[in-house]
Design an enzyme around this catalytic site. Structure first.
Site, PDB file in Angstrom:
ATOM      1  CG  ASN A 151      -1.140 -51.282  27.011  1.00  0.00           C
ATOM      2  OD1 ASN A 151      -0.284 -52.067  26.916  1.00  0.00           O
ATOM      3  ND2 ASN A 151      -2.382 -50.797  27.386  1.00  0.00           N
ATOM      4  CG  HIS A 204     -17.794 -49.223  29.094  1.00  0.00           C
ATOM      5  ND1 HIS A 204     -16.724 -50.129  28.303  1.00  0.00           N
ATOM      6  CD2 HIS A 204     -17.406 -47.882  29.100  1.00  0.00           C
ATOM      7  CE1 HIS A 204     -15.495 -49.119  28.354  1.00  0.00           C
ATOM      8  NE2 HIS A 204     -15.633 -48.762  28.118  1.00  0.00           N
ATOM      9  CG  LEU A 205     -24.179 -46.519  32.194  1.00  0.00           C
ATOM     10  CD1 LEU A 205     -24.724 -45.648  33.432  1.00  0.00           C
ATOM     11  CD2 LEU A 205     -25.089 -45.012  31.504  1.00  0.00           C
ATOM     12  CG  PHE A 255     -18.215 -38.881  21.195  1.00  0.00           C
ATOM     13  CD1 PHE A 255     -17.207 -38.699  20.390  1.00  0.00           C
ATOM     14  CD2 PHE A 255     -18.885 -37.499  22.301  1.00  0.00           C
ATOM     15  CE1 PHE A 255     -16.496 -37.145  19.756  1.00  0.00           C
ATOM     16  CE2 PHE A 255     -17.469 -35.990  21.530  1.00  0.00           C
ATOM     17  CZ  PHE A 255     -16.736 -36.112  21.268  1.00  0.00           C
ATOM     18  CE1 TYR A 310      -8.464 -44.491  26.512  1.00  0.00           C
ATOM     19  CE2 TYR A 310     -10.119 -42.877  26.430  1.00  0.00           C
ATOM     20  CZ  TYR A 310      -9.788 -44.184  25.877  1.00  0.00           C
ATOM     21  OH  TYR A 310     -10.391 -44.831  25.022  1.00  0.00           O
ATOM     22  CB  ILE A 331     -14.055 -51.295  18.886  1.00  0.00           C
ATOM     23  CG1 ILE A 331     -15.075 -50.492  20.002  1.00  0.00           C
ATOM     24  CG2 ILE A 331     -14.046 -50.584  17.771  1.00  0.00           C
ATOM     25  CD1 ILE A 331     -14.042 -49.561  19.996  1.00  0.00           C
ATOM     26  CB  ALA A 379      -6.099 -48.363  24.004  1.00  0.00           C
ATOM     27  N   GLY A 395     -12.933 -37.565  37.212  1.00  0.00           N
ATOM     28  CA  GLY A 395     -11.817 -37.591  35.204  1.00  0.00           C
ATOM     29  C   GLY A 395     -13.494 -37.614  34.978  1.00  0.00           C
ATOM     30  CG  ASP A 412      -5.938 -58.726  21.270  1.00  0.00           C
ATOM     31  OD1 ASP A 412      -7.088 -58.310  21.160  1.00  0.00           O
ATOM     32  OD2 ASP A 412      -5.647 -58.947  22.716  1.00  0.00           O
TER      33      ASP A 412
END
Ligand code: UDP
Length: 326
Positions: free
Chosen positions: A91, A188-189, A168, A140, A12, A74, A282, A31
């Site tokens: 973290n 991720h999907l 989202f 999370y 992101i 994160a 989860g 970072d």
């Protein structure tokens, strides 16, 4: 504004810094490069440091005349947080507190915080509004919610100002195809589905098809990373001293895992094999946002709301960078 972007070399962050620069802001990325990529941020200034390091954070803010922080640093895997909760609380939650203390020590009083739809747990109603019950079902989500509570306390005690953005499912890539998602390992999907046409995996796993949803697979609200980034620029301008504003960021439309795979088949022209396996711990069955407040109060508009476009941009990046930044 001089803005410190923690986690700015991540997926992101690398998109966000370009959008911030286009809006006239001056970014410094902070970072630790544990999961971020220096190659993703071009010539933006990089301070290599950890979110647990008060002295390094304070120095980064003082030396760069920072006026506001966007806090993205994160760990992000809900499933992993169930297996290793201490990793997430240390973290993400303690890191949030460390950053707030460093901000106070440096006289920086504004922050935009990357929160998550995971704070809602199993939502009572869809679409989810910001005022709905928050009852996270994984560490999370609970760790991020703890930070939201800290923001309220710091706003009240010290007059600091915050916007928490509850993301989202962030997806897609820069339309120019030069930067994109490059997590190691990928969880991720959409990027995992696209690994099949890339020849990197035989098939994609569907984590459960016995949920109480129309096709039995989980429903998520996919939001383009460029649209999400644009919301941060509006948010940083909307921070008000002594308060916390909270906004959902999604498209308001849900797609099942099977629908996402079907869209990837249409975009890539590849048959993409899928196999159903057990549920992932989860995972709530359905998460779809109402982002009406972000539209009304921030004036946020999505440029790329269509799932086909989101997947097409992701594909534009992955097919030209099958090994990410390596
Ligand atoms: N998912 C899946 N197979 C995968 C990865 C994810 O079926 O290989 C599902 C996952 O269970 C969830 C949805 O896809 O229902 C989105 O998962 P992702 O990890 O991308 O984002 P999350 O919703 O956890 O933030």
């Amino acid at each position: 504004m001089n803005v410190l972007v923690t986690g700015g070399a991540g997926y992101i962050g690398s998109h966000l810094i370009g959008v911030l620069a286009s809006a006239g802001h001056n970014c410094t990325v902070y970072d630790n490069l544990a999961t971020g990529h220096a190659e993703a941020i071009g010539d933006t200034k990089l301070v290599t440091g950890d979110i647990s390091d008060t002295a390094a954070l304070t120095a980064a803010m003082r030396e760069n005349d920072i006026e506001a922080v966007i806090h993205l640093a994160a760990f992000i895997e809900a499933g992993e947080s169930v297996e290793k909760p201490e990793k997430y609380f240390r973290n993400n939650t303690l890191g949030g507190l460390t950053l707030l203390e460093a901000m106070r020590a440096s006289g920086v009083s504004k922050m935009v915080f990357s929160s998550t739809a995971a704070v809602y747990g199993r939502p009572g109603q869809i679409p989810i509004r910001e005022t709905d019950r928050t009852e996270p079902i994984n560490p999370y989500g609970s760790g991020k919610l703890c930070v939201e509570f800290m923001l309220r306390a710091f706003a009240e005690a010290y007059g600091m100002g915050f916007v928490a953005l509850r993301y989202f499912n962030v997806a897609g890539a820069h339309p120019d195809g030069l930067i994109g998602e490059a997590h190691i390992p990928e969880t991720h999907l959409i990027p995992l589905v696209l690994e099949v046409p890339l020849g990197k995996r035989e098939s994609v796993k569907i984590f459960g098809d016995d949920y109480d949803t129309p096709d039995g697979t989980c429903i998520r609200d996919y939001i383009h990373v460029m649209d999400l980034s644009a919301a941060h620029v509006l948010a940083i301008e909307a921070v008000e001293a002594g308060g916390v504003k909270v906004f959902n960021l999604g498209n308001g439309e849900g797609f099942s895992v099977r629908q996402v795979i079907e869209t990837c088949r249409a975009v890539t022209g590849h048959p993409i094999r899928a196999e159903v396996v057990d549920r992932r711990p989860g995972d709530p069955p359905s998460l779809v946002a109402s982002s009406q407040n972000a539209r009304d109060e921030l004036g946020w508009r999505c440029e790329y709301p269509d799932l086909n476009t989101i997947v097409a941009h992701a594909w534009g990046w992955h097919k030209t960078h099958p090994n990410g930044y390596c």
